[in-house]
Design an enzyme around this catalytic site. Structure first.
Site, PDB file in Angstrom:
ATOM      1  N   LYS A  54       0.801  -1.225   0.000  1.00  0.00           N
ATOM      2  CA  LYS A  54       0.000   0.000   0.000  1.00  0.00           C
ATOM      3  C   LYS A  54       0.835   1.277   0.000  1.00  0.00           C
ATOM      4  O   LYS A  54       0.369   2.320  -0.464  1.00  0.00           O
ATOM      5  CB  LYS A  54      -0.932   0.012   1.209  1.00  0.00           C
ATOM      6  CG  LYS A  54      -2.063  -1.003   1.154  1.00  0.00           C
ATOM      7  CD  LYS A  54      -3.161  -0.579   0.197  1.00  0.00           C
ATOM      8  CE  LYS A  54      -4.400  -1.450   0.326  1.00  0.00           C
ATOM      9  NZ  LYS A  54      -5.487  -0.990  -0.544  1.00  0.00           N
ATOM     10  N   SER A  79      -8.829  -0.388   6.219  1.00  0.00           N
ATOM     11  CA  SER A  79      -8.891  -1.442   7.220  1.00  0.00           C
ATOM     12  C   SER A  79      -7.544  -1.632   7.903  1.00  0.00           C
ATOM     13  O   SER A  79      -7.421  -2.450   8.808  1.00  0.00           O
ATOM     14  CB  SER A  79      -9.321  -2.769   6.568  1.00  0.00           C
ATOM     15  OG  SER A  79      -8.353  -3.171   5.617  1.00  0.00           O
ATOM     16  N   GLU A 205      -9.440 -14.208  -3.954  1.00  0.00           N
ATOM     17  CA  GLU A 205     -10.272 -13.630  -2.903  1.00  0.00           C
ATOM     18  C   GLU A 205     -10.560 -14.673  -1.827  1.00  0.00           C
ATOM     19  O   GLU A 205     -10.542 -15.879  -2.100  1.00  0.00           O
ATOM     20  CB  GLU A 205     -11.628 -13.180  -3.466  1.00  0.00           C
ATOM     21  CG  GLU A 205     -11.569 -12.012  -4.409  1.00  0.00           C
ATOM     22  CD  GLU A 205     -12.964 -11.582  -4.838  1.00  0.00           C
ATOM     23  OE1 GLU A 205     -13.352 -10.456  -4.517  1.00  0.00           O
ATOM     24  OE2 GLU A 205     -13.657 -12.380  -5.506  1.00  0.00           O
ATOM     25  N   GLY A 209     -15.641 -13.614   0.748  1.00  0.00           N
ATOM     26  CA  GLY A 209     -15.678 -12.259   0.189  1.00  0.00           C
ATOM     27  C   GLY A 209     -15.430 -12.264  -1.300  1.00  0.00           C
ATOM     28  O   GLY A 209     -14.447 -11.703  -1.789  1.00  0.00           O
ATOM     29  N   ASP A 211     -16.793 -10.824  -3.933  1.00  0.00           N
ATOM     30  CA  ASP A 211     -17.506  -9.777  -4.681  1.00  0.00           C
ATOM     31  C   ASP A 211     -16.931  -9.562  -6.076  1.00  0.00           C
ATOM     32  O   ASP A 211     -17.674  -9.353  -7.036  1.00  0.00           O
ATOM     33  CB  ASP A 211     -17.510  -8.460  -3.903  1.00  0.00           C
ATOM     34  CG  ASP A 211     -16.110  -7.977  -3.560  1.00  0.00           C
ATOM     35  OD1 ASP A 211     -15.394  -8.711  -2.841  1.00  0.00           O
ATOM     36  OD2 ASP A 211     -15.721  -6.885  -4.003  1.00  0.00           O
ATOM     37  N   SER A 304       1.024  -9.631  -0.466  1.00  0.00           N
ATOM     38  CA  SER A 304       0.661  -8.220  -0.372  1.00  0.00           C
ATOM     39  C   SER A 304       0.976  -7.560   0.959  1.00  0.00           C
ATOM     40  O   SER A 304       1.092  -6.335   1.028  1.00  0.00           O
ATOM     41  CB  SER A 304      -0.823  -8.033  -0.699  1.00  0.00           C
ATOM     42  OG  SER A 304      -1.628  -8.805   0.180  1.00  0.00           O
TER      43      SER A 304
END
Length: 319
Positions: A54, A79, A205, A209, A211, A304
Protein backbone atom coordinates in the site's frame (compact mmCIF):
# COMPACT_ATOMS: atom_id res chain seq x y z
CA UNK A 1 -11.53 4.82 -24.87
CA UNK A 2 -8.38 5.96 -23.05
CA UNK A 3 -7.28 3.61 -20.28
CA UNK A 4 -7.46 5.26 -16.83
CA UNK A 5 -4.03 3.85 -15.97
CA UNK A 6 -1.29 3.00 -18.47
CA UNK A 7 2.12 1.37 -18.34
CA UNK A 8 3.62 4.86 -18.72
CA UNK A 9 1.77 5.92 -15.55
CA UNK A 10 3.21 2.92 -13.72
CA UNK A 11 6.72 3.61 -14.96
CA UNK A 12 6.35 7.24 -13.90
CA UNK A 13 5.24 6.05 -10.46
CA UNK A 14 8.26 3.73 -10.30
CA UNK A 15 10.58 6.68 -10.94
CA UNK A 16 8.80 8.70 -8.24
CA UNK A 17 9.11 5.83 -5.76
CA UNK A 18 12.77 5.13 -6.48
CA UNK A 19 14.77 5.61 -3.29
CA UNK A 20 11.59 6.05 -1.24
CA UNK A 21 9.84 2.67 -1.44
CA UNK A 22 11.77 -0.57 -1.05
CA UNK A 23 12.46 -2.65 -4.12
CA UNK A 24 11.30 -5.78 -2.33
CA UNK A 25 13.01 -9.14 -2.82
CA UNK A 26 11.81 -12.01 -4.98
CA UNK A 27 12.06 -15.32 -3.11
CA UNK A 28 12.31 -18.85 -4.52
CA UNK A 29 11.71 -22.26 -2.89
CA UNK A 30 12.43 -25.64 -4.44
CA UNK A 31 9.98 -27.23 -2.02
CA UNK A 32 7.25 -24.85 -3.16
CA UNK A 33 8.09 -25.49 -6.81
CA UNK A 34 7.74 -29.25 -6.26
CA UNK A 35 4.43 -28.88 -4.42
CA UNK A 36 2.93 -26.58 -7.03
CA UNK A 37 4.47 -28.14 -10.14
CA UNK A 38 5.86 -24.87 -11.47
CA UNK A 39 8.66 -22.36 -10.94
CA UNK A 40 7.27 -19.91 -8.39
CA UNK A 41 8.61 -16.40 -7.86
CA UNK A 42 7.37 -14.72 -4.67
CA UNK A 43 7.28 -10.91 -4.62
CA UNK A 44 7.62 -10.04 -0.93
CA UNK A 45 5.59 -6.90 -0.37
CA UNK A 46 5.31 -7.98 3.25
CA UNK A 47 8.84 -6.51 3.42
CA UNK A 48 7.76 -3.17 1.93
CA UNK A 49 7.70 -0.02 4.06
CA UNK A 50 4.72 -0.20 6.46
CA UNK A 51 4.73 -3.94 5.80
CA UNK A 52 2.52 -3.87 2.71
CA UNK A 53 2.32 -2.86 -0.96
CA UNK A 54 0.00 0.00 0.00
CA UNK A 55 2.88 2.41 0.55
CA UNK A 56 3.53 2.45 -3.20
CA UNK A 57 0.15 3.84 -4.15
CA UNK A 58 -0.22 6.11 -1.14
CA UNK A 59 3.12 7.82 -1.71
CA UNK A 60 2.64 8.11 -5.47
CA UNK A 61 -0.69 9.88 -4.92
CA UNK A 62 0.37 12.01 -1.95
CA UNK A 63 3.58 13.19 -3.63
CA UNK A 64 1.51 14.77 -6.41
CA UNK A 65 -0.49 17.01 -4.08
CA UNK A 66 0.18 20.72 -4.18
CA UNK A 67 2.11 22.42 -1.35
CA UNK A 68 -1.15 24.02 -0.24
CA UNK A 69 -2.90 20.65 -0.08
CA UNK A 70 0.00 19.10 1.82
CA UNK A 71 -0.10 21.97 4.32
CA UNK A 72 -3.79 21.33 5.00
CA UNK A 73 -3.29 17.58 5.42
CA UNK A 74 -4.45 14.26 4.03
CA UNK A 75 -7.38 11.99 4.86
CA UNK A 76 -7.90 8.31 4.15
CA UNK A 77 -10.14 5.41 5.10
CA UNK A 78 -8.72 1.92 5.47
CA UNK A 79 -8.89 -1.44 7.22
CA UNK A 80 -5.26 -1.01 8.19
CA UNK A 81 -2.48 -1.14 5.61
CA UNK A 82 -3.56 1.86 3.52
CA UNK A 83 -3.97 3.72 6.80
CA UNK A 84 -0.34 3.12 7.69
CA UNK A 85 0.76 3.88 4.14
CA UNK A 86 -0.95 7.27 4.00
CA UNK A 87 0.26 8.12 7.50
CA UNK A 88 3.88 7.41 6.51
CA UNK A 89 3.56 9.12 3.12
CA UNK A 90 2.20 12.22 4.83
CA UNK A 91 5.07 12.21 7.32
CA UNK A 92 7.64 11.76 4.54
CA UNK A 93 6.18 14.75 2.69
CA UNK A 94 5.94 17.01 5.75
CA UNK A 95 2.15 16.78 5.88
CA UNK A 96 -0.32 15.36 8.41
CA UNK A 97 -2.92 12.60 8.18
CA UNK A 98 -6.35 11.80 9.60
CA UNK A 99 -7.34 8.18 9.10
CA UNK A 100 -10.78 6.57 9.35
CA UNK A 101 -10.37 2.97 10.56
CA UNK A 102 -12.92 0.22 11.40
CA UNK A 103 -13.30 -0.36 15.13
CA UNK A 104 -12.44 -4.05 14.73
CA UNK A 105 -9.18 -3.49 12.84
CA UNK A 106 -6.35 -5.42 14.55
CA UNK A 107 -4.84 -3.28 17.30
CA UNK A 108 -1.36 -3.75 15.85
CA UNK A 109 -2.45 -1.90 12.69
CA UNK A 110 -4.07 0.90 14.70
CA UNK A 111 -0.93 1.29 16.82
CA UNK A 112 1.31 1.33 13.75
CA UNK A 113 -0.83 4.01 12.08
CA UNK A 114 -0.72 6.18 15.18
CA UNK A 115 3.01 5.53 15.40
CA UNK A 116 3.49 7.27 12.05
CA UNK A 117 1.85 10.36 13.54
CA UNK A 118 -1.70 10.05 12.18
CA UNK A 119 -4.88 10.98 13.99
CA UNK A 120 -7.27 8.00 14.09
CA UNK A 121 -11.06 8.15 13.82
CA UNK A 122 -12.99 4.87 14.13
CA UNK A 123 -16.33 3.62 12.77
CA UNK A 124 -18.36 0.38 12.68
CA UNK A 125 -17.65 -1.35 9.36
CA UNK A 126 -20.87 -3.40 9.64
CA UNK A 127 -23.20 -0.41 9.96
CA UNK A 128 -21.28 2.59 8.59
CA UNK A 129 -20.44 3.64 5.02
CA UNK A 130 -16.73 4.37 5.13
CA UNK A 131 -16.71 6.22 1.82
CA UNK A 132 -19.47 8.61 2.93
CA UNK A 133 -17.93 9.08 6.37
CA UNK A 134 -14.45 9.56 4.92
CA UNK A 135 -15.58 12.07 2.32
CA UNK A 136 -17.52 14.04 4.94
CA UNK A 137 -14.51 14.05 7.27
CA UNK A 138 -12.20 15.30 4.51
CA UNK A 139 -14.64 18.00 3.43
CA UNK A 140 -15.24 19.19 6.98
CA UNK A 141 -11.51 19.58 7.69
CA UNK A 142 -10.38 20.66 4.23
CA UNK A 143 -8.20 17.59 3.74
CA UNK A 144 -7.09 15.92 0.50
CA UNK A 145 -8.68 12.46 0.42
CA UNK A 146 -6.59 9.54 -0.85
CA UNK A 147 -8.85 6.47 -1.19
CA UNK A 148 -7.37 2.97 -0.83
CA UNK A 149 -7.91 1.97 -4.47
CA UNK A 150 -10.32 4.23 -6.37
CA UNK A 151 -7.65 6.60 -7.68
CA UNK A 152 -5.48 6.34 -10.81
CA UNK A 153 -2.33 7.46 -8.98
CA UNK A 154 -2.91 4.86 -6.27
CA UNK A 155 -3.46 2.13 -8.86
CA UNK A 156 -0.36 3.18 -10.81
CA UNK A 157 1.72 3.06 -7.65
CA UNK A 158 0.48 -0.43 -6.79
CA UNK A 159 1.35 -1.61 -10.29
CA UNK A 160 5.03 -0.95 -9.64
CA UNK A 161 5.27 -4.16 -7.56
CA UNK A 162 4.32 -6.30 -10.55
CA UNK A 163 6.54 -4.23 -12.84
CA UNK A 164 9.54 -4.94 -10.60
CA UNK A 165 8.68 -8.64 -10.46
CA UNK A 166 8.46 -8.87 -14.24
CA UNK A 167 11.76 -7.00 -14.64
CA UNK A 168 13.52 -9.40 -12.29
CA UNK A 169 12.07 -12.67 -13.61
CA UNK A 170 12.41 -11.92 -17.33
CA UNK A 171 9.20 -13.76 -18.20
CA UNK A 172 6.19 -15.21 -16.39
CA UNK A 173 3.33 -17.35 -17.66
CA UNK A 174 0.96 -16.57 -14.77
CA UNK A 175 0.68 -13.78 -12.20
CA UNK A 176 -1.31 -14.46 -9.01
CA UNK A 177 -2.51 -11.43 -7.04
CA UNK A 178 -4.67 -10.98 -3.90
CA UNK A 179 -7.86 -8.99 -4.49
CA UNK A 180 -9.62 -6.69 -2.04
CA UNK A 181 -10.94 -3.48 -3.54
CA UNK A 182 -9.03 -4.31 -6.71
CA UNK A 183 -6.29 -1.67 -6.79
CA UNK A 184 -3.33 -4.04 -6.59
CA UNK A 185 -4.59 -6.36 -9.30
CA UNK A 186 -5.69 -3.42 -11.49
CA UNK A 187 -2.19 -1.98 -11.40
CA UNK A 188 -0.58 -5.42 -11.65
CA UNK A 189 -2.64 -6.52 -14.63
CA UNK A 190 -1.99 -3.23 -16.41
CA UNK A 191 1.75 -3.67 -15.96
CA UNK A 192 1.75 -7.39 -16.73
CA UNK A 193 -0.33 -7.25 -19.92
CA UNK A 194 1.74 -4.34 -21.24
CA UNK A 195 5.11 -5.99 -20.58
CA UNK A 196 4.06 -9.56 -21.39
CA UNK A 197 0.78 -9.57 -23.39
CA UNK A 198 0.29 -13.35 -23.21
CA UNK A 199 0.49 -13.57 -19.43
CA UNK A 200 -2.43 -15.00 -17.44
CA UNK A 201 -3.49 -12.84 -14.49
CA UNK A 202 -5.43 -14.55 -11.71
CA UNK A 203 -6.87 -12.79 -8.68
CA UNK A 204 -7.50 -14.48 -5.34
CA UNK A 205 -10.27 -13.63 -2.90
CA UNK A 206 -11.37 -15.18 0.40
CA UNK A 207 -14.30 -17.53 -0.22
CA UNK A 208 -16.46 -15.45 2.13
CA UNK A 209 -15.68 -12.26 0.19
CA UNK A 210 -16.12 -13.11 -3.48
CA UNK A 211 -17.51 -9.78 -4.68
CA UNK A 212 -15.02 -9.42 -7.54
CA UNK A 213 -15.54 -12.98 -8.78
CA UNK A 214 -19.32 -12.51 -8.76
CA UNK A 215 -18.96 -9.14 -10.46
CA UNK A 216 -16.75 -10.44 -13.26
CA UNK A 217 -19.16 -13.32 -13.86
CA UNK A 218 -22.13 -10.92 -13.93
CA UNK A 219 -20.36 -8.33 -16.07
CA UNK A 220 -21.22 -5.61 -13.58
CA UNK A 221 -20.37 -4.72 -9.99
CA UNK A 222 -22.14 -6.93 -7.47
CA UNK A 223 -22.48 -6.07 -3.79
CA UNK A 224 -22.29 -8.69 -1.03
CA UNK A 225 -22.74 -8.51 2.76
CA UNK A 226 -19.64 -7.41 4.67
CA UNK A 227 -17.43 -10.54 4.57
CA UNK A 228 -16.41 -12.21 7.82
CA UNK A 229 -12.99 -13.68 7.14
CA UNK A 230 -9.56 -13.74 8.75
CA UNK A 231 -8.37 -11.91 5.61
CA UNK A 232 -9.56 -8.56 6.96
CA UNK A 233 -7.69 -6.59 4.30
CA UNK A 234 -9.86 -8.26 1.65
CA UNK A 235 -13.21 -7.78 3.36
CA UNK A 236 -14.66 -5.71 0.51
CA UNK A 237 -18.39 -5.53 -0.15
CA UNK A 238 -18.19 -4.40 -3.77
CA UNK A 239 -15.36 -3.81 -6.26
CA UNK A 240 -14.34 -0.24 -6.89
CA UNK A 241 -15.88 1.36 -9.96
CA UNK A 242 -12.53 2.40 -11.40
CA UNK A 243 -10.73 -0.81 -10.47
CA UNK A 244 -13.53 -2.96 -11.87
CA UNK A 245 -13.42 -1.10 -15.19
CA UNK A 246 -9.78 -2.17 -15.47
CA UNK A 247 -10.07 -5.67 -14.05
CA UNK A 248 -12.98 -6.75 -16.24
CA UNK A 249 -10.74 -6.10 -19.26
CA UNK A 250 -7.46 -7.50 -18.00
CA UNK A 251 -8.02 -10.14 -15.29
CA UNK A 252 -8.40 -13.67 -16.62
CA UNK A 253 -9.84 -15.44 -13.59
CA UNK A 254 -10.57 -15.22 -9.87
CA UNK A 255 -9.85 -18.08 -7.46
CA UNK A 256 -11.30 -18.45 -3.97
CA UNK A 257 -9.59 -19.73 -0.83
CA UNK A 258 -10.97 -20.68 2.56
CA UNK A 259 -9.71 -19.36 5.88
CA UNK A 260 -8.20 -22.78 6.62
CA UNK A 261 -6.28 -22.71 3.34
CA UNK A 262 -4.97 -19.27 4.22
CA UNK A 263 -3.83 -20.54 7.62
CA UNK A 264 -2.02 -23.42 5.93
CA UNK A 265 -0.24 -20.98 3.62
CA UNK A 266 0.80 -18.75 6.50
CA UNK A 267 2.18 -21.78 8.32
CA UNK A 268 4.05 -22.99 5.22
CA UNK A 269 5.54 -19.55 4.62
CA UNK A 270 6.75 -19.33 8.20
CA UNK A 271 8.16 -22.86 8.40
CA UNK A 272 9.65 -23.25 4.91
CA UNK A 273 10.18 -19.73 3.55
CA UNK A 274 10.91 -17.97 6.85
CA UNK A 275 8.40 -15.27 5.93
CA UNK A 276 5.63 -13.76 8.05
CA UNK A 277 2.46 -13.07 6.08
CA UNK A 278 -0.79 -11.58 7.28
CA UNK A 279 -3.92 -13.49 6.18
CA UNK A 280 -4.71 -11.15 3.28
CA UNK A 281 -1.11 -11.26 2.16
CA UNK A 282 -1.09 -15.06 2.05
CA UNK A 283 -4.15 -15.69 -0.12
CA UNK A 284 -2.19 -15.88 -3.38
CA UNK A 285 0.17 -18.46 -1.91
CA UNK A 286 -2.84 -20.30 -0.44
CA UNK A 287 -4.40 -20.56 -3.90
CA UNK A 288 -1.24 -22.13 -5.30
CA UNK A 289 -0.71 -24.57 -2.43
CA UNK A 290 -4.36 -25.68 -2.40
CA UNK A 291 -4.52 -26.16 -6.17
CA UNK A 292 -7.20 -23.50 -6.63
CA UNK A 293 -5.00 -22.00 -9.34
CA UNK A 294 -3.60 -24.82 -11.51
CA UNK A 295 -0.28 -23.62 -12.92
CA UNK A 296 2.73 -24.69 -14.93
CA UNK A 297 5.81 -22.97 -16.26
CA UNK A 298 6.84 -19.79 -14.44
CA UNK A 299 4.48 -18.25 -11.91
CA UNK A 300 4.69 -15.00 -9.99
CA UNK A 301 2.73 -14.42 -6.80
CA UNK A 302 2.52 -11.16 -4.90
CA UNK A 303 2.53 -11.41 -1.12
CA UNK A 304 0.66 -8.22 -0.37
CA UNK A 305 1.41 -7.70 3.32
CA UNK A 306 2.79 -8.97 6.60
CA UNK A 307 1.11 -6.81 9.23
CA UNK A 308 -0.05 -9.19 11.93
CA UNK A 309 0.71 -9.12 15.64
CA UNK A 310 2.75 -11.97 17.16
CA UNK A 311 -0.24 -13.02 19.26
CA UNK A 312 -2.64 -13.07 16.32
CA UNK A 313 -0.11 -14.83 14.11
CA UNK A 314 0.46 -17.56 16.68
CA UNK A 315 -3.28 -18.01 17.10
CA UNK A 316 -3.87 -18.31 13.37
CA UNK A 317 -1.15 -20.84 12.59
CA UNK A 318 -1.68 -23.02 15.66
CA UNK A 319 -2.51 -26.59 14.60
Amino acid sequence: MTAPVTIDDIRDAAARLAGVAHRTPVVRSRTLDDLVGAEVFIKCENLQRVGAFKFRGAYNAASRLSPDQLAKGIAAYSSGNHAQAVALAARELGSSAVILIPEDTPQSKKDATAGYGAEIVTYDRYTGDRVAIGEALAAERGLALIPPYEHPHVIAGQGTAALELLEETDSLDTLVVPVGGGGLIAGSSTAAKAVRPGIRVVGVEPAAGDDTKRSLEAGERVSIPVPRTIADGQAAEIPGELTFSINKRLVDDIALVTDDQVRDAMRFAFERLKLVMEPSGATGLAALLSGQVPVSGRVGVIISGGNVSPERFAELIAV
